[in-house]
Design a protein around this motif. Structure first.
Motif, PDB file in Angstrom:
ATOM      1  N   MET A   1     -35.874  -8.098 -39.831  1.00  0.00           N
ATOM      2  CA  MET A   1     -35.933  -7.083 -40.893  1.00  0.00           C
ATOM      3  C   MET A   1     -35.880  -5.677 -40.314  1.00  0.00           C
ATOM      4  SD  MET A   1     -36.134  -6.752 -44.159  1.00  0.00           S
ATOM      5  CE  MET A   1     -36.502  -5.532 -45.376  1.00  0.00           C
ATOM      6  N   LYS A   2     -36.662  -5.501 -39.228  1.00  0.00           N
ATOM      7  CA  LYS A   2     -36.700  -4.190 -38.590  1.00  0.00           C
ATOM      8  C   LYS A   2     -35.323  -3.796 -38.076  1.00  0.00           C
ATOM      9  CE  LYS A   2     -39.263  -1.600 -35.121  1.00  0.00           C
ATOM     10  NZ  LYS A   2     -40.272  -1.661 -34.056  1.00  0.00           N
ATOM     11  N   GLY A   3     -34.603  -4.798 -37.519  1.00  0.00           N
ATOM     12  CA  GLY A   3     -33.265  -4.524 -37.001  1.00  0.00           C
ATOM     13  C   GLY A   3     -32.322  -4.063 -38.090  1.00  0.00           C
ATOM     14  N   LEU A   4     -32.497  -4.641 -39.302  1.00  0.00           N
ATOM     15  CA  LEU A   4     -31.637  -4.255 -40.418  1.00  0.00           C
ATOM     16  C   LEU A   4     -31.939  -2.833 -40.876  1.00  0.00           C
ATOM     17  CD1 LEU A   4     -31.710  -7.535 -42.546  1.00  0.00           C
ATOM     18  CD2 LEU A   4     -29.799  -6.649 -41.204  1.00  0.00           C
ATOM     19  N   LEU A   5     -33.235  -2.488 -40.882  1.00  0.00           N
ATOM     20  CA  LEU A   5     -33.633  -1.159 -41.344  1.00  0.00           C
ATOM     21  C   LEU A   5     -33.112  -0.061 -40.429  1.00  0.00           C
ATOM     22  CD1 LEU A   5     -37.338  -1.814 -42.429  1.00  0.00           C
ATOM     23  CD2 LEU A   5     -35.403  -1.294 -43.924  1.00  0.00           C
ATOM     24  N   PHE A   6     -33.070  -0.357 -39.133  1.00  0.00           N
ATOM     25  CA  PHE A   6     -32.704   0.676 -38.167  1.00  0.00           C
ATOM     26  C   PHE A   6     -31.303   0.472 -37.591  1.00  0.00           C
ATOM     27  CE2 PHE A   6     -37.328   0.716 -38.238  1.00  0.00           C
ATOM     28  CZ  PHE A   6     -37.586   2.072 -38.374  1.00  0.00           C
ATOM     29  N   LYS A   7     -30.484  -0.260 -38.310  1.00  0.00           N
ATOM     30  CA  LYS A   7     -29.110  -0.474 -37.862  1.00  0.00           C
ATOM     31  C   LYS A   7     -28.369   0.865 -37.819  1.00  0.00           C
ATOM     32  CE  LYS A   7     -25.107  -3.371 -38.720  1.00  0.00           C
ATOM     33  NZ  LYS A   7     -24.493  -4.376 -39.615  1.00  0.00           N
ATOM     34  N   SER A   8     -27.670   1.118 -36.705  1.00  0.00           N
ATOM     35  CA  SER A   8     -27.008   2.412 -36.538  1.00  0.00           C
ATOM     36  C   SER A   8     -25.832   2.552 -37.500  1.00  0.00           C
ATOM     37  CB  SER A   8     -26.511   2.569 -35.099  1.00  0.00           C
ATOM     38  OG  SER A   8     -25.610   1.534 -34.785  1.00  0.00           O
ATOM     39  N   LYS A   9     -25.615   3.777 -37.949  1.00  0.00           N
ATOM     40  CA  LYS A   9     -24.500   4.058 -38.854  1.00  0.00           C
ATOM     41  C   LYS A   9     -23.179   3.928 -38.105  1.00  0.00           C
ATOM     42  CE  LYS A   9     -24.593   7.879 -40.953  1.00  0.00           C
ATOM     43  NZ  LYS A   9     -24.837   9.298 -41.330  1.00  0.00           N
ATOM     44  N   PRO A  10     -22.129   3.447 -38.784  1.00  0.00           N
ATOM     45  CA  PRO A  10     -20.814   3.400 -38.135  1.00  0.00           C
ATOM     46  C   PRO A  10     -20.373   4.810 -37.754  1.00  0.00           C
ATOM     47  CG  PRO A  10     -20.809   2.178 -40.216  1.00  0.00           C
ATOM     48  CD  PRO A  10     -22.097   2.939 -40.163  1.00  0.00           C
ATOM     49  N   LYS A  11     -19.686   4.921 -36.641  1.00  0.00           N
ATOM     50  CA  LYS A  11     -19.204   6.230 -36.200  1.00  0.00           C
ATOM     51  C   LYS A  11     -18.052   6.688 -37.088  1.00  0.00           C
ATOM     52  CE  LYS A  11     -20.540   6.283 -31.337  1.00  0.00           C
ATOM     53  NZ  LYS A  11     -21.501   5.195 -31.402  1.00  0.00           N
ATOM     54  N   THR A  12     -17.965   7.986 -37.296  1.00  0.00           N
ATOM     55  CA  THR A  12     -16.837   8.552 -38.031  1.00  0.00           C
ATOM     56  C   THR A  12     -15.600   8.497 -37.136  1.00  0.00           C
ATOM     57  OG1 THR A  12     -17.157  10.802 -37.210  1.00  0.00           O
ATOM     58  CG2 THR A  12     -18.417  10.155 -39.180  1.00  0.00           C
ATOM     59  N   PRO A  13     -14.389   8.630 -37.699  1.00  0.00           N
ATOM     60  CA  PRO A  13     -13.180   8.643 -36.868  1.00  0.00           C
ATOM     61  C   PRO A  13     -13.225   9.706 -35.772  1.00  0.00           C
ATOM     62  CG  PRO A  13     -12.584   8.368 -39.167  1.00  0.00           C
ATOM     63  CD  PRO A  13     -14.059   8.642 -39.140  1.00  0.00           C
ATOM     64  N   VAL A  14     -13.737  10.885 -36.104  1.00  0.00           N
ATOM     65  CA  VAL A  14     -13.828  11.967 -35.109  1.00  0.00           C
ATOM     66  C   VAL A  14     -14.782  11.574 -33.988  1.00  0.00           C
ATOM     67  CG1 VAL A  14     -14.624  14.340 -34.728  1.00  0.00           C
ATOM     68  CG2 VAL A  14     -13.187  13.803 -36.708  1.00  0.00           C
ATOM     69  N   GLU A  15     -15.927  10.997 -34.347  1.00  0.00           N
ATOM     70  CA  GLU A  15     -16.900  10.566 -33.337  1.00  0.00           C
ATOM     71  C   GLU A  15     -16.317   9.472 -32.443  1.00  0.00           C
ATOM     72  OE1 GLU A  15     -21.075  11.436 -35.779  1.00  0.00           O
ATOM     73  OE2 GLU A  15     -20.073   9.493 -35.961  1.00  0.00           O
ATOM     74  N   LEU A  16     -15.542   8.575 -33.039  1.00  0.00           N
ATOM     75  CA  LEU A  16     -14.910   7.503 -32.260  1.00  0.00           C
ATOM     76  C   LEU A  16     -13.962   8.064 -31.207  1.00  0.00           C
ATOM     77  CD1 LEU A  16     -13.938   4.620 -34.730  1.00  0.00           C
ATOM     78  CD2 LEU A  16     -15.398   4.461 -32.705  1.00  0.00           C
ATOM     79  N   VAL A  17     -13.146   9.032 -31.617  1.00  0.00           N
ATOM     80  CA  VAL A  17     -12.195   9.630 -30.672  1.00  0.00           C
ATOM     81  C   VAL A  17     -12.949  10.368 -29.568  1.00  0.00           C
ATOM     82  CG1 VAL A  17     -10.320  11.287 -30.367  1.00  0.00           C
ATOM     83  CG2 VAL A  17     -10.364   9.833 -32.393  1.00  0.00           C
ATOM     84  N   ARG A  18     -13.987  11.096 -29.937  1.00  0.00           N
ATOM     85  CA  ARG A  18     -14.758  11.837 -28.925  1.00  0.00           C
ATOM     86  C   ARG A  18     -15.436  10.893 -27.944  1.00  0.00           C
ATOM     87  NH1 ARG A  18     -17.317  16.478 -32.976  1.00  0.00           N
ATOM     88  NH2 ARG A  18     -15.364  17.653 -33.211  1.00  0.00           N
ATOM     89  N   GLN A  19     -15.959   9.784 -28.458  1.00  0.00           N
ATOM     90  CA  GLN A  19     -16.575   8.802 -27.567  1.00  0.00           C
ATOM     91  C   GLN A  19     -15.522   8.205 -26.627  1.00  0.00           C
ATOM     92  OE1 GLN A  19     -18.118   5.241 -29.391  1.00  0.00           O
ATOM     93  NE2 GLN A  19     -19.401   4.746 -27.627  1.00  0.00           N
ATOM     94  N   THR A  20     -14.354   7.907 -27.181  1.00  0.00           N
ATOM     95  CA  THR A  20     -13.264   7.372 -26.363  1.00  0.00           C
ATOM     96  C   THR A  20     -12.883   8.355 -25.267  1.00  0.00           C
ATOM     97  OG1 THR A  20     -12.387   6.146 -28.268  1.00  0.00           O
ATOM     98  CG2 THR A  20     -10.891   6.493 -26.404  1.00  0.00           C
ATOM     99  N   ARG A  21     -12.748   9.621 -25.645  1.00  0.00           N
ATOM    100  CA  ARG A  21     -12.372  10.652 -24.668  1.00  0.00           C
ATOM    101  C   ARG A  21     -13.426  10.775 -23.567  1.00  0.00           C
ATOM    102  NH1 ARG A  21     -10.369  14.443 -28.038  1.00  0.00           N
ATOM    103  NH2 ARG A  21     -12.354  15.444 -28.423  1.00  0.00           N
ATOM    104  N   ASP A  22     -14.695  10.759 -23.953  1.00  0.00           N
ATOM    105  CA  ASP A  22     -15.776  10.854 -22.962  1.00  0.00           C
ATOM    106  C   ASP A  22     -15.733   9.674 -21.991  1.00  0.00           C
ATOM    107  OD1 ASP A  22     -16.661  13.190 -24.105  1.00  0.00           O
ATOM    108  OD2 ASP A  22     -18.305  12.257 -25.233  1.00  0.00           O
TER     109      ASP A  22
END
Length: 203
Positions: free
Chosen positions: A1-22
């Motif tokens: 239950m705790k894992g469901l409550l604190f599940k991380s939000k999906p990254k936005t397209p911009v965040e995905l590209v920035r993570q890829t670049r990093d």
């Protein structure tokens, strides 16, 4: 239950590209890090490539969202992510290479406010075509670079650059390579419409 409550939000397209670049920058600059750390970063990079592909192609359950594709495309070409990806491609595992190739291919067709910004980026970074063309000389990478090259030369200005460079002569060597798949891929690139249109060739 705790894992469901604190599940991380999906990254936005911009965040995905920035993570890829990093991750690409990290991989480029830290070739001598310990094996476990390198493997961890490569796994992260493989996942982000898969996530980028899902944004652009959909995930089998839902179609791609045009606004998300536009955001991803803008961020991807805002900095040198394509150059980093092309240079790092040989270090990726096979599945990540396939995903990266599909991402690059798709981005060539993405319009942002009715503009093909991939074309403008390539015109300003035309030396990337030198890397893609000579990629046919690397047996392991030839088909990936060949696919990327074909999508890039759909832009007539990019096709013209390749045709007017010394590289075009190399295609007549590549189509005679002993590896049938690579030779056939090079022939497919040489026959591509924009090449014929720009050059007046009829291959």
């Amino acid at each position: 239950m705790k894992g469901l409550l604190f599940k991380s939000k999906p990254k936005t397209p911009v965040e995905l590209v920035r993570q890829t670049r990093d991750l690409l920058i990290y991989t480029q600059r830290n070739s001598d890090v310990r094996e476990s750390k390198r493997e961890e970063k490569m796994m992260e990079l493989s996942k982000t490539m898969r996530d980028l592909k899902c944004v652009l192609y959909g995930n089998g359950q839902s179609e791609p969202v045009s606004d998300a594709c536009s955001q991803l495309t803008q961020e991807f070409f805002r900095e040198d992510t394509l150059r980093l990806l092309i240079n790092i491609l040989p270090k990726l595992n096979l599945e990540a290479r396939k995903d990266a190739t599909q991402v690059v291919a798709n981005l060539q067709r993405q319009q942002v406010q009715s503009r093909l910004i991939a074309c403008h980026y390539l015109e300003a970074n035309i030396d990337l075509m030198d890397i893609l063309v000579t990629g046919y000389e690397n047996t392991e990478m030839a088909l990936h670079y060949g696919t990327m090259l074909r999508e890039c030369i759909r832009h007539q200005s990019v096709a013209r650059y390749v045709l007017e460079s010394e590289h075009v002569k190399k295609f007549f060597d590549y189509i005679q390579l002993p590896n049938f798949d690579i030779a056939a891929d090079a022939a497919a690139t040489l026959r591509l419409g924009p090449f014929n249109y720009v050059s007046g060739m009829n291959i």
